[in-house]
Design an enzyme around this catalytic site. Structure first.
Site: not given
Ligand SMILES: Cc1ncc(C[n+]2csc(CCOP(=O)(O)OP(=O)(O)O)c2C)c(N)n1
Ligand SMILES: [Mg+2]
Length: 796
Positions: A528, A554, A595
């Site tokens: 990332e 993330y 998530h």
């Protein structure tokens, strides 16, 4: 008589030898001048004229060598040791170096940061004052430096990746203002100790995998402040540690060179070869430049005698690169001792005059302010009944030989506070307002390109629906949009984990790589930080990248570069550079701890300098993509994770409709209470509002649409004036984005004046959301909670 061709050859040799000699002496002069600047710079701190100094002494010789191969069109991303490189390339002058150390806020004096950065953080203009791109292909481009060590590596990778795209994508070959078909090399420097950072390794791997023209120079002086390289690097050698990255004939990888930092001739030879190959073949290259020194220690903050042995200090004296270059010049009869002494003497004098010149430029406007303030205060002292007290303030300012701008403000403020007669103190107030505006301009501008503009004010978010406009799944709408966008705008590229081949984990790009090419829509490794750095560098070079972070949770892996590099770029370069990167991600409620995050407060705080868009559906997301692509500022768009399979009506004008930023939308009008929210939570509030309607409670529901900027139009306040009750709801932790919105409306916009009941917030629990449907229900705000709390407010 000899043969004419041989005579000609001899003359050419003679000339080229003369040329060579001249070039070497010129390099020595630049190196020597840089050393003098370091020595005098340190004194400026020790005598109190500057606050802090960090210098490039001990690194001069490799930098004059490196500058020989830095061509117009190339890019630099480096750290605080590179003043010699900046002087040698002509990107900085010595007076500018001194202006920066004095924190001179005048961009004409410190054109690199207008006094915003510590010394030795250089930058060159990428845009003109109207925001138009300059022709970077003919300029020597310095991307703005910064202090977090290794923090510039992800950006350097992105700058180099742009060369690769400019070479590979034929449609970009016409774009000659930004690239000569990708021939540009990115020169990236780092200290030996900072290679311990993950940023370095992630970047080296990404560069090696992608084969980009990135040239990394490691200035190895054996220390990171006091910590020696044995504690920094495996086997105490970054080039050995990188052995597995080395390119062989049949593999990808990087070229690795080791060279002594005091050996001018070898440095020139090695750099020439490495840079030539990086440029021609697009291979990353690492130069491990060893045996460098720090003649004055790390910085002005302490002495290196505390942690270096007497033997080491002795060695550093003997192997000082400038000293070695001087000896080499004499040994090779390129100049004699007396000639060198004479030019050194001359340079010493010149550097002192540069320092004086920079100091005068810094001081003069402040002395003018001081004189004016003394005049105003003196006049007030003559008229007021508090004459003695005001005279004392006058004396204090007058006795301060070199005041700061703040001292002048303080003297005037205190005068106004002291004097009870407003008519008498009026001239001080007037001058204060003038200085206030001036200082605001000097210190508080350029957070965004066109700071004070309402972005997209003129956009009318008109959705063009016809009879035939279909209802599609959210992901299909996004997919059709990207398809049209890539057909229309050749500067747009998109990349991320699983974005290329399968078209992202939610199919937004499904089928589009096949259609628009793998050079424009492509997969990346799981990295990332460098995905974002890739986007920063590409956008600085005139492309319009959409960098995807697979899940909002993330984004934290890349938050450092977003916050330290991207968010500060325009500010720290005093408006000279932009990086209109679009970060695409998806978040809010779905499943489990990693998530369904919605850390919006964290982002609001970390990303001032970006736009933060929080659409509730995909059509709205498209409106933001269009707006961001039109502008010159970076932004993050957070799509709703649970929205891809919900049906939306697709407008005909998907590619052209834009949404203004900072303009909330009233999505349900009501009379009794204003509910403010965004993103996925809005659907739950809508359900709750339906139930409340049956209880005769009428909810006005407002979607803020963007958190940065936030309600520039007072739309929420207008609603509050009508309902006199308000609640802010979201899925962030307590104290997060709800608190931000609360402060904006209740305090900043004066909403407290219109309240008939206490203002409230409702957010998620402090812990991360638990997995499963029940985990979600008991972790995030639910409709029942919303109903209960609103009933409570109404009953107050
Ligand atoms: C991320 C980060 N951590 C710590 C620091 C504080 N710091 C500044 S310079 C430095 C040492 C860097 O050493 P090295 O990379 O070898 O460069 P050198 O100064 O020796 O040229 C440290 C720890 C920083 N600026 N950034
Ligand atoms: Mg070091």
């Amino acid at each position: 008589m000899g043969r004419p061709d041989i005579i000609e050859q001899n003359i050419a040799d003679e000339l080229s030898f003369e040329g060579f000699k001249e070039a070497v002496i010129n390099d020595y002069k630049i190196a020597f001048q840089s050393r003098q600047a370091s020595l005098i710079g340190r004194k400026e701190v020790l005598t109190g004229k500057a606050k802090f100094g960090i210098f490039g002494d001990g690194k001069e010789v490799p930098q004059v060598a490196m500058a020989k191969f830095f061509q117009p069109g190339d890019f630099y991303a480096g750290y605080y040791r590179d003043q010699t490189f900046a002087f040698a390339t002509g990107v900085a002058t010595v007076p500018e170096f001194f202006s920066q150390i004095y924190a001179d806020p005048n961009p004409l004096n410190d054109p690199h940061s207008a006094g915003r950065q510590m010394n030795c953080h250089f930058s060159s203009p990428f845009i003109d004052k109207f925001g138009n791109a300059l022709d970077l292909s003919v300029r020597k481009n310095f991307s703005a430096g910064m202090a977090p060590t290794a923090g510039h590596f992800p950006r350097a990778f992105g700058l180099a990746f742009a060369s690769k795209l400019f070479r590979k994508i034929p449609d970009l070959h016409l774009n000659t203002a930004h690239s000569s078909q990708g021939n540009e090399v990115v020169f990236c420097t780092i200290g030996d100790a900072s290679t311990s950072e993950g940023h370095f390794w992630e970047t080296m791997n990404a560069a090696a995998v992608n084969q980009v023209p990135l040239a990394v120079f490691v200035w190895d002086d054996g220390y990171g402040i006091s910590v020696p390289k044995e504690l920094q690097t495996v086997k105490s050698s970054v080039s050995e540690a990188l052995a597995g990255f080395e390119k062989s004939q049949y593999t990808n990888g990087i070229l690795i060179y080791k060279v002594k930092g005091w050996d001018y001739a070898s440095l020139c030879e090695v750099f020439e070869e490495g840079i030539r190959r990086a440029r021609a073949e697009h291979i990353p290259v690492l130069f491990h430049v060893e045996e460098l020194t720090q003649p004055q220690g790390h910085s002005t903050s302490g002495s290196h005698e505390r942690y270096k042995t007497p033997e080491r200090l002795q060695w550093e004296k003997a192997w000082d690169c400038l000293f070695k270059m001087r000896a080499w010049i004499i040994d090779n009869a390129l100049a004699d001792e007396s000639y060198l002494v004479s030019i050194e003497e001359e340079i010493r004098g010149i550097i002192v005059s540069y320092r004086n010149q920079a100091w005068k430029l810094y001081e003069e406007p402040i002395q003018i302010q001081k004189a004016q303030a003394l005049k105003v205060i003196g006049e007030i002292a003559r008229q007021t009944s508090k004459s003695q007290e005001v005279l004392q303030l006058h004396r204090e300012l007058s006795d301060n030989p070199v005041p700061f701008r703040r001292d002048i403000m303080v003297a005037l403020e205190h005068t106004v506070a002291m004097v009870a007669e407003p008519l008498i103190s009026a001239p001080a107030s007037t001058y204060l307002s003038e200085l206030f505006l001036e200082n605001k301009r000097l210190y508080n501008t350029h957070l965004l390109h066109n700071d004070f503009e309402k972005i997209g004010e003129e956009y009318k978010p008109l959705l063009d629906f016809t009879e035939a406009s279909p209802y599609l799944n959210g992901y299909e709408i996004i997919n059709r949009y990207f398809d049209q966008l890539f057909a229309e705008n050749p500067l747009v590229v998109a990349f991320g984990e699983d974005l290329g081949k399968i078209g992202d984990v939610n199919q937004g790009f499904a089928g589009l790589q096949q259609k628009h090419g793998s050079d424009r829509i492509f997969d990346t490794g799981i990295r990332e930080l460098t995905i974002l750095g890739q986007g920063i560098g590409l956008s600085m070079r005139g492309l319009r990248p959409i960098a995807e972070i697979q899940y909002l949770d993330y984004l934290l892996f890349g938050l450092q570069v977003l916050s330290d590099d991207l968010a500060t770029l325009h500010y720290r370069s005093a408006g000279q550079q932009i990086a209109p990167l679009i970060v695409r991600t998806r978040g809010h409620r779905l499943e489990g701890i990693w998530h369904s995050g919605s850390p919006m407060g964290l982002l609001i705080n970390a990303l001032k300098g970006l736009h933060l868009c929080v659409p509730r559906d995909m059509v709205q997301a498209v409106g933001f993509y269009n707006t961001l692509l039109e502008g010159k500022n970076p932004g993050v768009v957070i799509e709703c994770l649970n929205g891809y399979r919900l049906k939306e009506r697709m407008p005909e004008n998907l590619i052209s409709y834009k949404l203004p930023l900072g303009k909330p939308e009233v999505i349900r009008s009501g009379e009794d209470i204003t509910v403010v929210s965004y993103g996925s939570t809005l659907r739950i509030i809508s359900d709750a509002a339906n139930t409340l309607q049956h209880l005769n409670i009428s909810v006005e529901l407002i979607d803020v649409q963007t958190l940065l900027p936030f309600d520039l139009y007072g739309i929420i306040l207008e609603s509050l004036k009508k309902t006199n009750r308000i609640i802010f709801i979201d899925e962030d932790v307590p104290g997060g984005a709800t608190s931000f919105m609360f402060t904006e409306i209740i305090e900043k916009q004066g909403g407290y004046r219109w309240l008939d009941a206490s203002p409230r917030v409702l957010c998620a629990k402090s812990h991360r959301p638990a997995y499963g449907s029940d985990g979600d229900y008991f972790s995030k705000p639910n409709a029942e909670e919303i109903i209960a709390i609103i009933k409570g407010i109404i009953a107050e």
